[in-house]
Design a protein around this motif. Structure first.
Motif, short mmCIF file in Angstrom:
data_model
loop_
_atom_site.label_atom_id
_atom_site.label_comp_id
_atom_site.label_asym_id
_atom_site.label_seq_id
_atom_site.Cartn_x
_atom_site.Cartn_y
_atom_site.Cartn_z
N GLN A 67 18.67 98.07 -12.92
CA GLN A 67 17.75 99.00 -13.56
C GLN A 67 17.13 98.34 -14.79
O GLN A 67 17.78 97.57 -15.48
CB GLN A 67 18.50 100.26 -14.00
N SER B 295 15.76 101.42 -20.54
CA SER B 295 15.06 102.67 -20.80
C SER B 295 14.08 102.47 -21.96
O SER B 295 14.13 101.47 -22.68
CB SER B 295 16.06 103.77 -21.15
N LYS B 296 13.20 103.42 -22.11
CA LYS B 296 12.20 103.34 -23.18
C LYS B 296 12.89 103.32 -24.54
O LYS B 296 12.49 102.58 -25.44
CB LYS B 296 11.25 104.53 -23.08
N ASP B 297 13.93 104.13 -24.71
CA ASP B 297 14.65 104.18 -25.99
C ASP B 297 15.31 102.84 -26.31
O ASP B 297 15.28 102.39 -27.45
CB ASP B 297 15.71 105.29 -25.97
N GLN B 298 15.90 102.20 -25.31
CA GLN B 298 16.53 100.90 -25.54
C GLN B 298 15.49 99.86 -25.95
O GLN B 298 15.72 99.05 -26.84
CB GLN B 298 17.28 100.44 -24.29
N MET B 299 14.33 99.89 -25.30
CA MET B 299 13.27 98.94 -25.62
C MET B 299 12.76 99.17 -27.04
O MET B 299 12.54 98.22 -27.80
CB MET B 299 12.12 99.07 -24.62
N VAL B 300 12.62 100.43 -27.44
CA VAL B 300 12.15 100.74 -28.79
C VAL B 300 13.18 100.26 -29.82
O VAL B 300 12.81 99.70 -30.86
CB VAL B 300 11.89 102.26 -28.93
N GLN B 301 14.46 100.45 -29.54
CA GLN B 301 15.50 100.00 -30.46
C GLN B 301 15.46 98.48 -30.63
O GLN B 301 15.57 97.96 -31.74
CB GLN B 301 16.88 100.42 -29.96
#
Length: 69
Positions: free
Chosen positions: A27, A30-36
């Protein structure tokens, strides 16, 4: 990984590697992981930039003081 045999011409043949995990699909983040991750990278980059500016300013001021003395 082990060498299965060495040919007479000096070539090495390796056994085929079989995937240990079957049926799982990798997978994407996620978008949140990328933003972090992007926020952390930006934070690190800005910290390095501030350090470089501070060092350059100190060197400039020292050079100015040496010229006045």
């Amino acid at each position: 990984m082990e060498v299965s045999r060495v040919g007479s011409t000096g070539t090495v043949t390796y056994p085929q590697v079989v995937s240990q995990v079957k049926g799982e699909v990798a997978q994407a983040m996620s978008k949140d992981q990328m933003v972090q991750i992007l926020n952390f990278m930006l934070y690190q980059q800005s910290g390095l930039s501030l350090k470089l500016v501070r060092i350059a300013t100190e060197n400039f001021l020292k050079a100015q003081m040496n010229l006045m003395a």
